[in-house]
Design an enzyme around this catalytic site. Structure first.
Site, PDB file in Angstrom:
ATOM      1  N   HIS A 164       0.812  -1.226   0.000  1.00 39.36           N
ATOM      2  CA  HIS A 164       0.000   0.000   0.000  1.00 39.36           C
ATOM      3  C   HIS A 164       0.840   1.269   0.000  1.00 39.36           C
ATOM      4  O   HIS A 164       0.330   2.349  -0.247  1.00 39.36           O
ATOM      5  CB  HIS A 164      -0.934   0.005   1.226  1.00 39.36           C
ATOM      6  CG  HIS A 164      -2.006  -1.034   1.135  1.00 39.36           C
ATOM      7  ND1 HIS A 164      -3.312  -0.717   0.855  1.00 39.36           N
ATOM      8  CD2 HIS A 164      -1.969  -2.378   1.257  1.00 39.36           C
ATOM      9  CE1 HIS A 164      -4.036  -1.828   0.821  1.00 39.36           C
ATOM     10  NE2 HIS A 164      -3.241  -2.857   1.067  1.00 39.36           N
ATOM     11  N   ASP A 377       3.568   9.571  -0.775  1.00 39.45           N
ATOM     12  CA  ASP A 377       2.384   8.816  -0.340  1.00 39.45           C
ATOM     13  C   ASP A 377       2.113   7.716  -1.363  1.00 39.45           C
ATOM     14  O   ASP A 377       2.202   7.970  -2.566  1.00 39.45           O
ATOM     15  CB  ASP A 377       1.170   9.779  -0.293  1.00 39.45           C
ATOM     16  CG  ASP A 377       0.188   9.437   0.813  1.00 39.45           C
ATOM     17  OD1 ASP A 377       0.100   8.253   1.170  1.00 39.45           O
ATOM     18  OD2 ASP A 377      -0.481  10.352   1.317  1.00 39.45           O
TER      19      ASP A 377
HETATM   20  C1  GDG Z   1      -1.974   3.919   3.436  1.00 40.17           C
HETATM   21  C2  GDG Z   1      -1.001   4.590   2.477  1.00 40.17           C
HETATM   22  C3  GDG Z   1      -2.751   4.509   0.693  1.00 40.17           C
HETATM   23  C4  GDG Z   1      -8.497   9.847   8.206  1.00 40.17           C
HETATM   24  N1  GDG Z   1      -8.882  10.521   9.296  1.00 40.17           N
HETATM   25  C5  GDG Z   1     -10.089  10.025   9.621  1.00 40.17           C
HETATM   26  C6  GDG Z   1     -10.437   9.016   8.714  1.00 40.17           C
HETATM   27  N2  GDG Z   1      -9.441   8.937   7.854  1.00 40.17           N
HETATM   28  C7  GDG Z   1      -9.429   8.012   6.712  1.00 40.17           C
HETATM   29  C8  GDG Z   1      -9.477   8.757   5.405  1.00 40.17           C
HETATM   30  C9  GDG Z   1      -8.900   7.726   4.448  1.00 40.17           C
HETATM   31  C10 GDG Z   1      -7.923   6.975   5.338  1.00 40.17           C
HETATM   32  O1  GDG Z   1      -8.244   7.259   6.690  1.00 40.17           O
HETATM   33  C11 GDG Z   1      -6.489   7.455   5.113  1.00 40.17           C
HETATM   34  O2  GDG Z   1      -6.032   6.921   3.915  1.00 40.17           O
HETATM   35  P1  GDG Z   1      -4.816   7.538   3.136  1.00 40.17           P
HETATM   36  O3  GDG Z   1      -4.761   6.862   1.809  1.00 40.17           O
HETATM   37  O4  GDG Z   1      -5.019   9.006   3.006  1.00 40.17           O
HETATM   38  O5  GDG Z   1      -3.520   7.306   4.014  1.00 40.17           O
HETATM   39  P2  GDG Z   1      -2.824   6.133   4.940  1.00 40.17           P
HETATM   40  O6  GDG Z   1      -3.549   5.934   6.200  1.00 40.17           O
HETATM   41  O7  GDG Z   1      -1.415   6.566   5.084  1.00 40.17           O
HETATM   42  O8  GDG Z   1      -2.909   4.785   4.066  1.00 40.17           O
HETATM   43  C12 GDG Z   1      -1.753   5.406   1.438  1.00 40.17           C
HETATM   44  C13 GDG Z   1      -3.592   3.711   1.655  1.00 40.17           C
HETATM   45  O9  GDG Z   1      -2.789   3.015   2.620  1.00 40.17           O
HETATM   46  C14 GDG Z   1      -4.461   2.686   0.918  1.00 40.17           C
HETATM   47  O10 GDG Z   1      -3.693   1.847   0.133  1.00 40.17           O
HETATM   48  O11 GDG Z   1      -3.594   5.338  -0.084  1.00 40.17           O
HETATM   49  O12 GDG Z   1      -0.860   5.987   0.525  1.00 40.17           O
HETATM   50  O13 GDG Z   1      -0.084   5.410   3.190  1.00 40.17           O
HETATM   51  O14 GDG Z   1      -9.867   6.821   4.010  1.00 40.17           O
HETATM   52  O15 GDG Z   1     -10.805   9.130   5.116  1.00 40.17           O
HETATM   53  N3  GDG Z   1     -11.587   8.330   8.738  1.00 40.17           N
HETATM   54  C15 GDG Z   1     -12.477   8.643   9.731  1.00 40.17           C
HETATM   55  N4  GDG Z   1     -12.189   9.582  10.680  1.00 40.17           N
HETATM   56  C16 GDG Z   1     -11.022  10.303  10.656  1.00 40.17           C
HETATM   57  O16 GDG Z   1     -10.794  11.164  11.514  1.00 40.17           O
HETATM   58  N5  GDG Z   1     -13.643   7.981   9.791  1.00 40.17           N
END
Ligand code: GDG
Length: 478
Positions: A164, A377
């Site tokens: 990921h 990212d």
């Molecule tokens: C890894 C990789 C890749 C965030 N704050 C809250 C909340 N979130 C949710 C967001 C989003 C998820 O968490 C974060 O996903 P990201 O993709 O932005 O980042 P990582 O956590 O670093 O994820 C990344 C991912 O894996 C998938 O393969 O895209 O690059 O680093 O869905 O909405 N959700 C809620 N409350 C929050 O306060 N409910």
């Protein structure tokens, strides 16, 4: 609970459940929200599948149990292993190294030993739970040794691995003391999936550089003791979101009303800039704040005309880099608010909290500019969530070139966040763009995210893993 072996297994660091306590004080499990779970759940249900993962608490694991037609098999991880395997090797060695070493990586031999041991535990459980010729899909950087360990025990399995996060260039990967073991661990899979084509190329190049193999196209042939020659395929499969669910949440009357309330509570500014990230040094929160402060200093922006909302979800709070980052971010927020805030009207609304999915969607709906400016990212799902919440095609996405999402969301205002002048310029460009320009861009991005959702991602990966019946099945039920 059935003792039947599974024909489809997911192996991930975490189980897709949270333990909740109801009003009567009884504890039970609830499926946790998230795109990966949503995409894989129908396949797991139809295949009587099993998910192997950690339940999140140190110590002995609960018994395996069934939830909504899926068997969940908790793996036990001791307190010392949480520190060494998870906080240590996974999040203080691998995480920074794989993100271009934007923060210093630390290597400790005791962390590696725990990483190996915990990976072996996951692999052993998967080997015990898998039916003959089953398909096993291993997820992410915490479990890179599992494919080879599993193949050693169960050469009959079809094994997929998806990373990921980014896969680093050869020069960086070579710093890893256990580089050969990790590479061989991944090569235990039949299919190794990455977010971006570059990552797959880095991986294939590494097989040549480190092991002297001869990659051809998307494939590399490996010789192990188990077979004369085996082909491993490495390719990109950019992950996405559950777009349909996201859109329907964004259309709920309460969410629409809440978005209006939020604008109101912020004092009806002309422009709301939003950031939503785990509080992680890869996400570029500091650079974003600095750009915002300089724009206020330059007089390009002013409060209360423009306000920034930064949700920084608590994350990995016991890892030192993260403690330091929190201090730095909070110092900068305090500084900006001290210099530019007003009584009852801060310049930056900083929220170190986790939010409900609906509140988050209301924030997306309320924001005029979504700033997604990571230094590096794998993908960044927040960018895609913002786009899918803009049902009327308004709003602007300021997106780092270093997020995997930049490879798909070409119509975003893309910037190099390492270049402060460019980052500031990107903010201004997004802010001053005409409505026609913004709508055109957003419409194109929404179309993309609609078509390329997480269900399609799972289907593409599974069909590349050579699971034809799975492919047909997932088409029906996803
Ligand atoms: C890894 C990789 C890749 C965030 N704050 C809250 C909340 N979130 C949710 C967001 C989003 C998820 O968490 C974060 O996903 P990201 O993709 O932005 O980042 P990582 O956590 O670093 O994820 C990344 C991912 O894996 C998938 O393969 O895209 O690059 O680093 O869905 O909405 N959700 C809620 N409350 C929050 O306060 N409910």
């Amino acid at each position: 609970m059935s003792n039947q072996k599974a024909s489809f297994l997911v192996v991930a660091n975490r189980l897709p459940v949270d333990s909740v306590t109801d009003a009567d004080g009884n504890r039970h499990w609830r499926r946790s929200p998230g795109g990966l779970v949503t995409a894989l759940h129908p396949v797991l249900q139809a295949e009587k599948g099993t998910w192997v993962g950690w339940a999140g608490n140190a110590g002995p694991a609960p018994e395996a149990f069934d939830l909504e037609g899926v068997r969940l098999h908790p793996v036990s991880i001791s307190q010392a292993e949480v520190q060494r395997y998870y906080e240590g090797f996974s999040n203080a060695s691998l995480w920074p190294l794989y993100h271009d070493a934007v923060e210093t990586r630390t290597f400790r031999r005791s962390w590696w030993a725990a990483y190996e041991e915990v990976n072996q535990r996951f692999a052993t459980i998967a080997a015990e739970e898998a039916a003959q010729n089953a398909v096993v899909w291993v997820q992410d950087y915490q479990l890179q040794l599992v494919p080879a360990m599993l193949r050693q025990m169960r050469p009959d399995l079809r094994i997929g691995f998806f990373l990921h996060i980014p896969f680093p260039p050869v020069e960086l990967f070579m710093q890893m003391p256990q580089r050969v073991q990790i590479l061989k661990g991944l090569l235990g899979a039949d299919l190794v999936g990455f977010q971006r084509p570059f990552a797959a190329q880095n991986f294939l190049r590494l097989t040549k550089h480190l092991l002297g193999l001869q990659p051809r196209g998307h494939y590399v042939a490996v010789d192990d003791d188990l077979a004369d020659e085996r082909l491993v395929r490495a390719e990109s499969f950019p992950i996405s979101i559950d777009t349909a669910t996201n859109e329907s949440i964004a259309a709920e009357p309460e969410v629409i009303k809440r978005a209006e309330e939020i604008r109101n509570e912020l004092g009806d500014p002309r422009t709301i800039i939003l950031g939503v990230d785990r509080l992680d040094y890869t996400k570029g929160i500091e650079l974003r704040l600095k750009a915002f402060r300089e724009l206020l200093e330059d007089g390009e922006l002013s409060v209360p005309d423009t306000v920034m909302v930064q949700v920084a979800t608590p994350s990995r709070e016991r890892v030192e880099h993260y403690m330091k980052l929190r201090n730095k971010v909070e110092l900068e927020v305090g500084r900006i608010n001290g210099d530019f805030g007003q009584v009852g009207g801060p310049a930056v609304h900083y929220l170190h909290q986790s939010y409900d999915r609906r509140e988050l969607t209301a924030l997306y709906r309320a924001a005029d500019i979504m700033a997604v400016t990571p230094m590096r990212d794998g993908m960044n799902l927040v960018a895609k969530e913002y786009v899918s919440s803009r049902l009327d095609n308004t709003g602007a996405l300021l997106l780092s070139e270093f997020a995997g999402a930049a490879g798909e969301l070409h119509q975003a205002y893309q910037v190099n966040p390492h270049d402060m002048a460019a980052l500031k310029q990107g903010f201004l460009e997004a802010m001053h763009a005409s409505d026609t320009d913004k709508i055109k861009r957003m419409r194109a991005m929404r179309r993309h995210v609609r078509k390329h959702d997480v269900q399609r991602w799972a289907r593409r990966f599974l069909s590349a893993l050579g699971v034809p019946e799975q492919q047909a099945l997932s088409r029906q039920c996803l």
